[in-house]
Scaffold this motif. Structure first.
Motif, PDB file in Angstrom:
ATOM      1  N   PRO A  43      56.825  41.417  26.888  1.00 43.19           N
ATOM      2  CA  PRO A  43      56.096  41.745  28.116  1.00 43.19           C
ATOM      3  C   PRO A  43      54.586  41.650  27.951  1.00 43.19           C
ATOM      4  N   GLY A  44      54.078  41.989  26.768  1.00 40.94           N
ATOM      5  CA  GLY A  44      52.643  41.919  26.546  1.00 40.94           C
ATOM      6  C   GLY A  44      52.118  40.500  26.649  1.00 40.94           C
ATOM      7  N   ALA A  45      52.835  39.534  26.043  1.00 44.12           N
ATOM      8  CA  ALA A  45      52.403  38.137  26.103  1.00 44.12           C
ATOM      9  C   ALA A  45      52.426  37.630  27.539  1.00 44.12           C
ATOM     10  N   LEU A  46      53.455  38.005  28.284  1.00 44.12           N
ATOM     11  CA  LEU A  46      53.556  37.565  29.669  1.00 44.12           C
ATOM     12  C   LEU A  46      52.481  38.219  30.536  1.00 44.12           C
ATOM     13  N   GLU A  47      52.253  39.508  30.344  1.00 46.93           N
ATOM     14  CA  GLU A  47      51.217  40.201  31.121  1.00 46.93           C
ATOM     15  C   GLU A  47      49.841  39.601  30.850  1.00 46.93           C
ATOM     16  N   ASP A  48      49.553  39.286  29.591  1.00 50.66           N
ATOM     17  CA  ASP A  48      48.274  38.658  29.260  1.00 50.66           C
ATOM     18  C   ASP A  48      48.129  37.315  29.971  1.00 50.66           C
ATOM     19  N   SER A  49      49.216  36.545  30.018  1.00 52.89           N
ATOM     20  CA  SER A  49      49.176  35.236  30.671  1.00 52.89           C
ATOM     21  C   SER A  49      48.996  35.382  32.175  1.00 52.89           C
ATOM     22  N   VAL A  50      49.670  36.362  32.765  1.00 49.31           N
ATOM     23  CA  VAL A  50      49.528  36.597  34.205  1.00 49.31           C
ATOM     24  C   VAL A  50      48.092  36.988  34.532  1.00 49.31           C
ATOM     25  N   ARG A  51      47.496  37.859  33.703  1.00 49.99           N
ATOM     26  CA  ARG A  51      46.104  38.248  33.935  1.00 49.99           C
ATOM     27  C   ARG A  51      45.171  37.050  33.853  1.00 49.99           C
ATOM     28  N   ALA A  52      45.417  36.173  32.864  1.00 50.76           N
ATOM     29  CA  ALA A  52      44.568  34.993  32.708  1.00 50.76           C
ATOM     30  C   ALA A  52      44.676  34.076  33.926  1.00 50.76           C
ATOM     31  N   VAL A  53      45.887  33.853  34.398  1.00 52.13           N
ATOM     32  CA  VAL A  53      46.084  32.992  35.564  1.00 52.13           C
ATOM     33  C   VAL A  53      45.485  33.637  36.806  1.00 52.13           C
ATOM     34  N   SER A  54      45.665  34.940  36.960  1.00 58.01           N
ATOM     35  CA  SER A  54      45.078  35.642  38.096  1.00 58.01           C
ATOM     36  C   SER A  54      43.563  35.516  38.101  1.00 58.01           C
ATOM     37  N   GLY A  55      42.956  35.598  36.914  1.00 57.49           N
ATOM     38  CA  GLY A  55      41.519  35.449  36.820  1.00 57.49           C
ATOM     39  C   GLY A  55      41.057  34.066  37.238  1.00 57.49           C
ATOM     40  N   ARG A  56      41.786  33.046  36.817  1.00 51.65           N
ATOM     41  CA  ARG A  56      41.441  31.680  37.213  1.00 51.65           C
ATOM     42  C   ARG A  56      41.500  31.503  38.723  1.00 51.65           C
ATOM     43  N   LEU A  57      42.505  32.125  39.339  1.00 53.24           N
ATOM     44  CA  LEU A  57      42.722  31.969  40.780  1.00 53.24           C
ATOM     45  C   LEU A  57      41.757  32.800  41.614  1.00 53.24           C
ATOM     46  N   GLY A  58      41.090  33.748  40.961  1.00 58.61           N
ATOM     47  CA  GLY A  58      40.231  34.644  41.710  1.00 58.61           C
ATOM     48  C   GLY A  58      40.985  35.753  42.386  1.00 58.61           C
ATOM     49  N   THR A  59      42.213  36.038  41.887  1.00 59.81           N
ATOM     50  CA  THR A  59      43.016  37.120  42.462  1.00 59.81           C
ATOM     51  C   THR A  59      43.084  38.317  41.535  1.00 59.81           C
ATOM     52  N   GLY A  60      42.349  38.269  40.418  1.00 54.20           N
ATOM     53  CA  GLY A  60      42.355  39.400  39.493  1.00 54.20           C
ATOM     54  C   GLY A  60      41.492  40.522  40.047  1.00 54.20           C
ATOM     55  N   LEU A  61      41.962  41.154  41.099  1.00 58.44           N
ATOM     56  CA  LEU A  61      41.169  42.147  41.816  1.00 58.44           C
ATOM     57  C   LEU A  61      41.060  43.444  41.028  1.00 58.44           C
ATOM     58  N   PRO A  62      39.910  44.126  41.090  1.00 57.42           N
ATOM     59  CA  PRO A  62      39.780  45.429  40.441  1.00 57.42           C
ATOM     60  C   PRO A  62      40.503  46.486  41.241  1.00 57.42           C
ATOM     61  N   GLY A  63      40.588  47.674  40.655  1.00 60.57           N
ATOM     62  CA  GLY A  63      41.192  48.782  41.391  1.00 60.57           C
ATOM     63  C   GLY A  63      42.661  48.904  41.115  1.00 60.57           C
ATOM     64  N   ALA A  64      43.304  49.764  41.898  1.00 60.78           N
ATOM     65  CA  ALA A  64      44.722  50.039  41.678  1.00 60.78           C
ATOM     66  C   ALA A  64      45.441  49.967  43.013  1.00 60.78           C
ATOM     67  N   GLY A  65      46.770  50.220  42.945  1.00 61.69           N
ATOM     68  CA  GLY A  65      47.540  50.298  44.167  1.00 61.69           C
ATOM     69  C   GLY A  65      48.005  48.943  44.651  1.00 61.69           C
ATOM     70  N   ALA A  66      48.213  48.838  45.978  1.00 59.91           N
ATOM     71  CA  ALA A  66      48.848  47.656  46.546  1.00 59.91           C
ATOM     72  C   ALA A  66      48.036  46.391  46.313  1.00 59.91           C
ATOM     73  N   SER A  67      46.689  46.465  46.409  1.00 55.77           N
ATOM     74  CA  SER A  67      45.863  45.268  46.239  1.00 55.77           C
ATOM     75  C   SER A  67      46.009  44.689  44.838  1.00 55.77           C
ATOM     76  N   ARG A  68      45.964  45.573  43.836  1.00 61.22           N
ATOM     77  CA  ARG A  68      46.099  45.102  42.457  1.00 61.22           C
ATOM     78  C   ARG A  68      47.501  44.558  42.213  1.00 61.22           C
ATOM     79  N   ALA A  69      48.520  45.236  42.736  1.00 57.81           N
ATOM     80  CA  ALA A  69      49.893  44.759  42.560  1.00 57.81           C
ATOM     81  C   ALA A  69      50.080  43.409  43.230  1.00 57.81           C
ATOM     82  N   GLY A  70      49.488  43.230  44.419  1.00 56.71           N
ATOM     83  CA  GLY A  70      49.603  41.954  45.104  1.00 56.71           C
ATOM     84  C   GLY A  70      48.940  40.830  44.341  1.00 56.71           C
TER      85      GLY A  70
END
Length: 249
Positions: free
Chosen positions: A44-71
């Protein structure tokens, strides 16, 4: 017609079709960092790191918590899932249509790393073929060995729905066959019957509707959305359920 073996030269030709078709083979590539695909599916750690990296590239790596971050996480996870499915289908389908054979892409044999940009880098150290006809071989090595555990892993870390992931897998297959028809129009083994057969089998069955277009690729409309429209400045994909164009039948 005598089938051609899958050789390093054959993979080099396939890799030249486009970035999603590229796969290294033989000695370990330079600039290491490769890990077996089993690690991406089971760690799960390797996958979560990859998801964060892709989210950052897309500009969807939003700060904060809750529904916005989960989305934001779901958008990145779905995009990573779709891109990886595209890599797997592209390589396997190109081999099937150009050589009549399918490589064994078992996740313990196929290695990956996440580059700075673009789809996953893939490395297949040793070439081995699936000892089946192309259609069942494609289904086994991509859908069963990879896409099933891949969808399970993505769903566990991100909550992306199975419906969306099934649509992603089908869209990835459709995209691969469109590129092949455009770049390798005279491939010796027809691609459309293989794609139709795969769309009729789990996990792709029911993912969308398609029809045959004379002398062209299948027209496909999925029954789900990959969530890419949530990327800043992005629209919707051509096969998206949100597209108001007339549905295929």
């Amino acid at each position: 017609m005598v089938n051609a073996a899958i050789t390093p030269d054959a993979l080099a030709r396939i890799s030249a079709v486009g970035p999603y078709f590229a796969v290294a083979t033989g000695p370990r590539p330079e600039a290491d960092g490769f890990r077996p695909l089993t690690d991406l599916y089971a760690d799960p750690g390797a996958l979560e790191d990859s998801v964060r990296a892709v989210s950052g590239r897309l500009g969807t790596g939003l700060p904060g918590a809750g529904a916005s971050r989960a989305g934001a996480s779901r958008v990145g996870a779905s995009t990573l899932h779709l891109g990886t499915a595209s890599r797997l289908w592209s390589i396997a389908l190109a081999c099937a249509t150009l050589t009549g054979r399918v490589p064994d892409l078992g996740p313990d044999r196929l290695w990956w790393r996440l580059p700075v940009s673009g789809p996953l880098d893939l490395w297949l150290p040793d070439l081995r073929e699936v000892d089946q006809e192309p259609l069942p071989a494609l289904h086994h090595t991509v859908a069963v060995q990879n896409l099933t555990p891949w969808a399970d892993a993505v769903r566990r870390v991100s909550g992306v729905s199975p419906h969306t992931l099934r649509g992603n897998a089908a869209s990835a297959l459709i995209g691969a066959h469109r590129v092949l028809l455009a770049r390798e129009p005279h491939a010796p083994y027809p691609v459309v019957p293989l794609v139709r057969g795969l769309l009729d089998r789990p996990p792709l069955a029911g993912a969308g509707t398609c029809r045959t277009v004379p002398d062209g690729p299948l027209a496909f409309r999925r029954r789900s959305c990959c969530l890419y429209y949530r990327v800043p400045g992005a629209g919707i994909c051509g096969d998206c359920v949100l597209d108001p164009k007339e549905k295929t039948s």
